[in-house]
Design a protein around this motif. Structure first.
Motif, short mmCIF file in Angstrom:
data_model
loop_
_atom_site.label_atom_id
_atom_site.label_comp_id
_atom_site.label_asym_id
_atom_site.label_seq_id
_atom_site.Cartn_x
_atom_site.Cartn_y
_atom_site.Cartn_z
N LYS A 4 -46.67 -13.69 2.53
CA LYS A 4 -46.92 -12.47 3.31
C LYS A 4 -48.33 -11.94 3.04
O LYS A 4 -49.06 -11.58 3.96
CB LYS A 4 -45.88 -11.41 2.99
CG LYS A 4 -46.04 -10.16 3.81
CD LYS A 4 -44.97 -9.14 3.51
CE LYS A 4 -45.16 -7.97 4.45
NZ LYS A 4 -44.89 -6.70 3.92
N GLN A 5 -48.71 -11.91 1.77
CA GLN A 5 -50.05 -11.43 1.42
C GLN A 5 -51.13 -12.37 1.96
O GLN A 5 -52.18 -11.92 2.42
CB GLN A 5 -50.18 -11.31 -0.10
CG GLN A 5 -49.30 -10.21 -0.68
CD GLN A 5 -49.19 -10.32 -2.20
OE1 GLN A 5 -49.04 -11.41 -2.74
NE2 GLN A 5 -49.25 -9.18 -2.88
N THR A 11 -55.32 -12.68 8.28
CA THR A 11 -55.42 -11.93 9.53
C THR A 11 -56.58 -10.96 9.47
O THR A 11 -57.38 -10.87 10.40
CB THR A 11 -54.10 -11.17 9.82
OG1 THR A 11 -53.03 -12.11 9.89
CG2 THR A 11 -54.18 -10.40 11.12
N ASP A 12 -56.70 -10.23 8.36
CA ASP A 12 -57.80 -9.27 8.20
C ASP A 12 -59.15 -9.97 8.23
O ASP A 12 -60.09 -9.53 8.90
CB ASP A 12 -57.66 -8.48 6.89
CG ASP A 12 -56.50 -7.51 6.91
OD1 ASP A 12 -55.98 -7.21 8.02
OD2 ASP A 12 -56.11 -7.04 5.83
N ALA A 13 -59.26 -11.07 7.50
CA ALA A 13 -60.53 -11.80 7.45
C ALA A 13 -60.92 -12.35 8.81
O ALA A 13 -62.07 -12.27 9.23
CB ALA A 13 -60.45 -12.93 6.43
N ALA A 14 -59.94 -12.90 9.54
CA ALA A 14 -60.23 -13.47 10.85
C ALA A 14 -60.57 -12.36 11.85
O ALA A 14 -61.46 -12.53 12.68
CB ALA A 14 -59.04 -14.28 11.35
N ALA A 15 -59.88 -11.23 11.77
CA ALA A 15 -60.15 -10.12 12.68
C ALA A 15 -61.54 -9.54 12.44
O ALA A 15 -62.26 -9.24 13.39
CB ALA A 15 -59.09 -9.04 12.53
N ASN A 16 -61.93 -9.43 11.19
CA ASN A 16 -63.24 -8.89 10.87
C ASN A 16 -64.36 -9.83 11.26
O ASN A 16 -65.47 -9.39 11.56
CB ASN A 16 -63.34 -8.55 9.38
CG ASN A 16 -62.47 -7.36 9.01
OD1 ASN A 16 -62.20 -6.51 9.84
ND2 ASN A 16 -62.01 -7.32 7.78
N GLN A 22 -57.65 -10.98 20.12
CA GLN A 22 -56.54 -10.32 19.46
C GLN A 22 -55.85 -11.31 18.53
O GLN A 22 -55.39 -12.36 18.97
CB GLN A 22 -55.55 -9.79 20.50
CG GLN A 22 -54.57 -8.79 19.99
CD GLN A 22 -55.24 -7.46 19.62
OE1 GLN A 22 -56.44 -7.35 19.52
NE2 GLN A 22 -54.44 -6.45 19.41
N LEU A 23 -55.80 -11.00 17.26
CA LEU A 23 -55.15 -11.86 16.28
C LEU A 23 -54.16 -11.02 15.51
O LEU A 23 -54.52 -10.00 14.93
CB LEU A 23 -56.18 -12.48 15.33
CG LEU A 23 -55.66 -13.50 14.36
CD1 LEU A 23 -55.11 -14.72 15.09
CD2 LEU A 23 -56.78 -13.95 13.42
N VAL A 28 -50.90 -15.68 12.90
CA VAL A 28 -51.33 -16.37 11.69
C VAL A 28 -50.14 -17.01 10.99
O VAL A 28 -50.21 -18.16 10.54
CB VAL A 28 -52.08 -15.41 10.74
CG1 VAL A 28 -52.38 -16.07 9.40
CG2 VAL A 28 -53.36 -14.92 11.39
N GLU A 29 -49.02 -16.31 10.93
CA GLU A 29 -47.83 -16.87 10.28
C GLU A 29 -47.34 -18.12 11.01
O GLU A 29 -46.96 -19.11 10.38
CB GLU A 29 -46.71 -15.83 10.21
CG GLU A 29 -45.53 -16.33 9.43
CD GLU A 29 -44.51 -15.25 9.13
OE1 GLU A 29 -43.62 -15.52 8.31
OE2 GLU A 29 -44.59 -14.15 9.71
#
Length: 87
Positions: A4-5, A11-16, A22-23, A28-29
């Motif tokens: 989960k982490q 997700t955060d890294a890819a979004a930034n 939209q991700l 990602v899961e």
């Protein structure tokens, strides 16, 4: 770090670093499950290993079979990063 982490961090890294797409964590899961597999379904890495193929993930490293056991060999960039961070 659990799954989960890892999903949330990725997700955060890819979004930034993304380019407006939209991700979601669910996207990602699904990718992680397809790549690494679940209890119910083997992922693409496991399927390649079952065919005795080596899976190379860029400078991160490679997965391969060592006899009857799956093994991971870190790539140059990962090994160098870990040496610098841990050593």
């Amino acid at each position: 770090m659990d799954k989960k982490q890892l999903v949330e961090t990725t997700t955060d890294a890819a979004a930034n670093g993304g380019q407006g797409g939209q991700l979601t964590s669910e996207n990602v899961e699904r990718v992680f499950d397809s790549l690494f597999g679940t209890v119910e379904h083997p992922g693409s890495i496991a399927e390649a290993l079952s065919r005795r193929e080596t899976v190379v993930v860029g400078s991160f490293g490679s997965f391969h079979m060592d006899g009857e056991t799956a093994a991971f060999r870190p790539g140059t960039a990962l090994a160098q990063f870990l040496r610098n961070e841990v050593g």
